[in-house]
Design an enzyme around this catalytic site. Structure first.
Site, PDB file in Angstrom:
ATOM      1  N   VAL A  25       0.872  -1.170   0.000  1.00 22.99           N
ATOM      2  CA  VAL A  25       0.000   0.000   0.000  1.00 22.99           C
ATOM      3  C   VAL A  25       0.911   1.222   0.000  1.00 22.99           C
ATOM      4  O   VAL A  25       1.674   1.417   0.953  1.00 22.99           O
ATOM      5  CB  VAL A  25      -0.916   0.023   1.239  1.00 22.99           C
ATOM      6  CG1 VAL A  25      -1.784   1.277   1.235  1.00 22.99           C
ATOM      7  CG2 VAL A  25      -1.789  -1.237   1.294  1.00 22.99           C
ATOM      8  N   VAL A  51      -2.397  -3.106   5.044  1.00 20.66           N
ATOM      9  CA  VAL A  51      -0.988  -3.500   4.991  1.00 20.66           C
ATOM     10  C   VAL A  51      -0.766  -4.867   5.632  1.00 20.66           C
ATOM     11  O   VAL A  51       0.072  -5.647   5.164  1.00 20.66           O
ATOM     12  CB  VAL A  51      -0.083  -2.433   5.635  1.00 20.66           C
ATOM     13  CG1 VAL A  51       1.383  -2.872   5.575  1.00 20.66           C
ATOM     14  CG2 VAL A  51      -0.253  -1.097   4.943  1.00 20.66           C
ATOM     15  N   LEU A 421      -5.846 -14.907  13.093  1.00 15.58           N
ATOM     16  CA  LEU A 421      -7.112 -14.823  12.374  1.00 15.58           C
ATOM     17  C   LEU A 421      -7.004 -13.766  11.278  1.00 15.58           C
ATOM     18  O   LEU A 421      -6.331 -12.745  11.434  1.00 15.58           O
ATOM     19  CB  LEU A 421      -8.243 -14.473  13.336  1.00 15.58           C
ATOM     20  CG  LEU A 421      -8.704 -15.607  14.267  1.00 15.58           C
ATOM     21  CD1 LEU A 421      -9.513 -15.051  15.419  1.00 15.58           C
ATOM     22  CD2 LEU A 421      -9.500 -16.647  13.491  1.00 15.58           C
ATOM     23  N   LEU A 476     -17.332 -18.182  17.748  1.00 14.83           N
ATOM     24  CA  LEU A 476     -15.890 -18.394  17.900  1.00 14.83           C
ATOM     25  C   LEU A 476     -15.739 -19.829  18.392  1.00 14.83           C
ATOM     26  O   LEU A 476     -15.596 -20.103  19.580  1.00 14.83           O
ATOM     27  CB  LEU A 476     -15.283 -17.412  18.904  1.00 14.83           C
ATOM     28  CG  LEU A 476     -15.556 -15.921  18.718  1.00 14.83           C
ATOM     29  CD1 LEU A 476     -14.707 -15.106  19.673  1.00 14.83           C
ATOM     30  CD2 LEU A 476     -15.290 -15.495  17.289  1.00 14.83           C
ATOM     31  N   ILE A 479     -12.756 -21.216  20.616  1.00 16.74           N
ATOM     32  CA  ILE A 479     -12.759 -20.596  21.940  1.00 16.74           C
ATOM     33  C   ILE A 479     -13.954 -21.091  22.749  1.00 16.74           C
ATOM     34  O   ILE A 479     -13.844 -21.356  23.956  1.00 16.74           O
ATOM     35  CB  ILE A 479     -12.773 -19.062  21.823  1.00 16.74           C
ATOM     36  CG1 ILE A 479     -11.640 -18.595  20.897  1.00 16.74           C
ATOM     37  CG2 ILE A 479     -12.638 -18.420  23.202  1.00 16.74           C
ATOM     38  CD1 ILE A 479     -10.271 -19.131  21.261  1.00 16.74           C
TER      39      ILE A 479
END
Length: 593
Positions: A25, A51, A421, A476, A479
């Site tokens: 970028v 980025v 993630l 999730l 988790i």
């Protein structure tokens, strides 16, 4: 000697080092570098939307093909800090990527200038080298050292930070006189390898544990040759998966607490020797060291000296690049074969194959909502032997490793130790950029998918097609499962009634609309019998439009995936397979073409 800007000299260095693609970028502090890239030509630039996304694209690019080094470009300040997660991920998995950032002029570095941050200090703990170049004449030499370090010893990432005035300063540089520095790789001695093979011969039930170092060294063919010469079953780690085809008679299965096969764990526990090559004995592979080493001799070969003895103390430790070691291992094994010294291991191999036929998990469920196991079964049927899977972390990744099949090295692209993630979408784009003809299929849960979902627009803009399988339980999931130990289900629900999309049935985000809004194609599936047709439709859409195609499968909200605290204490929350109908895509029941 020719005079040119430091950034123009940098372009010649990148060319000589084999760089043809960059992800990034642009911004004010890196614009001189971009001006040199535009002037020089020869580098394809793929514009990311974040980025961090660009840096994970660089990771995917490196991981896809032996010899590649992904390059990520960004401006000063937050662009550099956005790269830190990828530097950590790359460092943990021994992946070379080059991050180049712009910086405030040297005179303003300590005056709290706009977007001026000490990125050198921030990046050092997660890179092989991080440096702010303060002398313009050093730019080509710092880059030369960067490439040398990235390729030498244990591979890893580098960050080079270029102040604005350093970039535009004029230096003397002769491109014709530039040569890349020789790469250093430690190599085992003949004596060490002979000792290792002697120990292997003495074992009755040995296994080879092949790690990501085998893949990084481009040594999968040698690994398979050595296993076949010695008739020793192979246990790939998650990062080594694909070094031997899943349907090879010596592929004994993966071992661990999560991403493992029932038959793999059983074989490891029945063994009397572990011959590790290019692996780090990670805790999710070993469980407790006491259980893993009990009654077993351990040989450990690794490129990084400080890995030997870090987790467990081997009976023999050898510091060596995996390819160098395997070259000698094959040579010594061939000599011993000719001398009639290699033992017959038919009974041990047969035992391993029997476990592979009988210790299976059930994948064939007809439930609605869909059980995740059925999705992976349909993926096995749909995508064939040449598929390259890309994924990161979560129940989606754990179940994928338990139920999918991989047949080639670099066809399971996974960030292993860091597991950030959001990694999957940009990494898949990087893999496709490195090898546009590869059959790439990404796998995400809904939370991983949402983290850097905007990068789908990059695939649409630059016509980078691949299929992204999205398994959506609006949770999730990993988790939630780990919270069972705390008797809670807290702050992990992603479901809500979407006032704009009643068709998602309370599962929250309408991923189909989002993907289509970003210029991609998307399909949603609710029933197991519709999964296979959706995959075929996705292939057709991908070929027609040359963009990413998302196949979202709405899952049951709660599924607990097999995992445990020890290799002999993995809990099976679902039915195990009793026959071929329960697990029809296991390699013992299905022929892959």
């Amino acid at each position: 000697m020719a005079k040119m800007r430091a950034v123009d000299a940098a372009m010649y260095v990148l060319e000589k080092e084999g760089i043809t693609t960059a992800f990034g970028v642009p911004g004010a502090a890196i614009n001189p570098f971009y001006s040199a890239m535009r002037k020089h030509g020869g580098i394809r630039h793929i514009l990311a939307r974040h980025v961090e996304g660009a840096s994970h694209m660089a990771e995917g690019y490196t991981r896809a093909t032996a010899g590649n080094i992904g390059v990520c470009l960004g401006t000063s300040g937050p662009a550099g800090t956005d790269m830190i997660t990828a530097l950590y991920s790359a460092s943990a998995d021994s992946i070379p990527i080059l991050c180049i950032t712009g910086q405030a002029p040297r005179a303003r570095l300590h005056k709290e200038d706009f977007q001026a941050v000490d990125i050198e200090a921030i990046a050092k703990p997660v890179s092989k080298m991080a440096v702010t170049v303060r002398e313009a004449a050093l730019v080509p030499r710092v880059l030369q050292q960067a490439f040398h370090l990235m390729r030498s010893g244990r591979p890893g990432p580098v960050l080079v930070d270029l102040p604005f005035d350093v970039q535009v300063a004029e230096i003397e540089f002769d491109p014709d006189m530039y040569e890349p520095l020789p790469v250093y790789k430690p190599a085992a001695s003949r004596m060490q390898i002979e000792k290792a093979v002697e120990m292997l011969i003495q074992a009755e039930r040995p296994v080879i544990v092949a790690g990501g170092g085998v893949i990084n060294a481009d040594a999968a063919a040698l690994l398979q040759q050595f296993a076949e010469l010695t008739s020793v079953p192979v246990i790939p780690t998650l990062m080594g998966w694909g070094c031997i085809p899943d349907d090879h008679e010596l592929m004994a299965g993966m071992v661990g607490l999560q991403t493992a096969h029932r038959y793999g764990n059983a074989t490891l526990l029945a063994s009397d020797m572990v011959f590790g090559i290019g692996n780090r004995f990670a805790n999710r592979h070993t469980g407790s060291v006491e259980k893993y080493t009990e009654g077993r001799k351990i040989v450990h070969i690794d490129i990084e000296p400080t890995q030997i003895g870090r987790v467990l103390c081997p009976d023999l430790g050898i510091v060596s690049d995996a390819k160098a070691a395997l070259t000698l291992l094959v040579e010594v094994a061939q000599e011993m074969q000719k001398a009639g010294r290699l033992p017959c291991r038919k009974e041990w191999v047969a035992d391993c194959q029997q476990r592979k036929r009988t210790l299976l998990r059930k994948t064939h469920f007809d439930n609605v909502p869909v059980k995740p196991q059925r999705v992976y079964e349909e993926m096995n049927k749909a995508f064939g032997r040449d598929v390259c899977y890309v994924t990161t972390i979560g129940l989606s990744q754990i179940a994928a490793a338990q139920m999918l099949h991989v047949f080639k090295d670099r066809h399971w692209i996974n960030c292993g130790q860091a597991g950030p993630l959001g990694w999957t979408i940009p990494a898949a784009l990087g893999v496709c950029a490195a090898d546009p003809k590869r059959n790439v299929v990404a796998i995400s849960g809904d939370f991983d998918f949402q983290f850097l979902i905007e990068e789908l627009a990059v695939g649409a803009q630059f016509n980078i097609p691949y299929i992204h399988v999205l398994v959506n339980n609006a949770y999730l999931g990993l988790i939630r499962q780990s919270q069972r130990a705390f008797d809670m289900d807290y702050c992990v629900q992603l479901a809500f009634e979407n006032i704009n999309s009643s068709e998602v049935n309370g599962y929250g985000v309408d991923h189909v609309k989002v993907a289509e809004g970003l210029g991609c194609k998307a399909i949603r599936v609710f029933k197991p019998e519709d999964i296979a047709p959706a995959f075929e439709q996705a292939k057709a859409l991908m070929a027609q439009y040359r963009v990413p195609v998302v196949v979202e499968v709405i899952l049951e909200r709660v599924t607990n995936i097999s995992m445990g605290s020890e290799l002999d204490n993995v809990m099976e929350f679902e039915d195990i397979a009793d026959n071929a109908a329960d697990a029809p895509t296991e390699t013992c029941f299905m022929h892959y073409e």
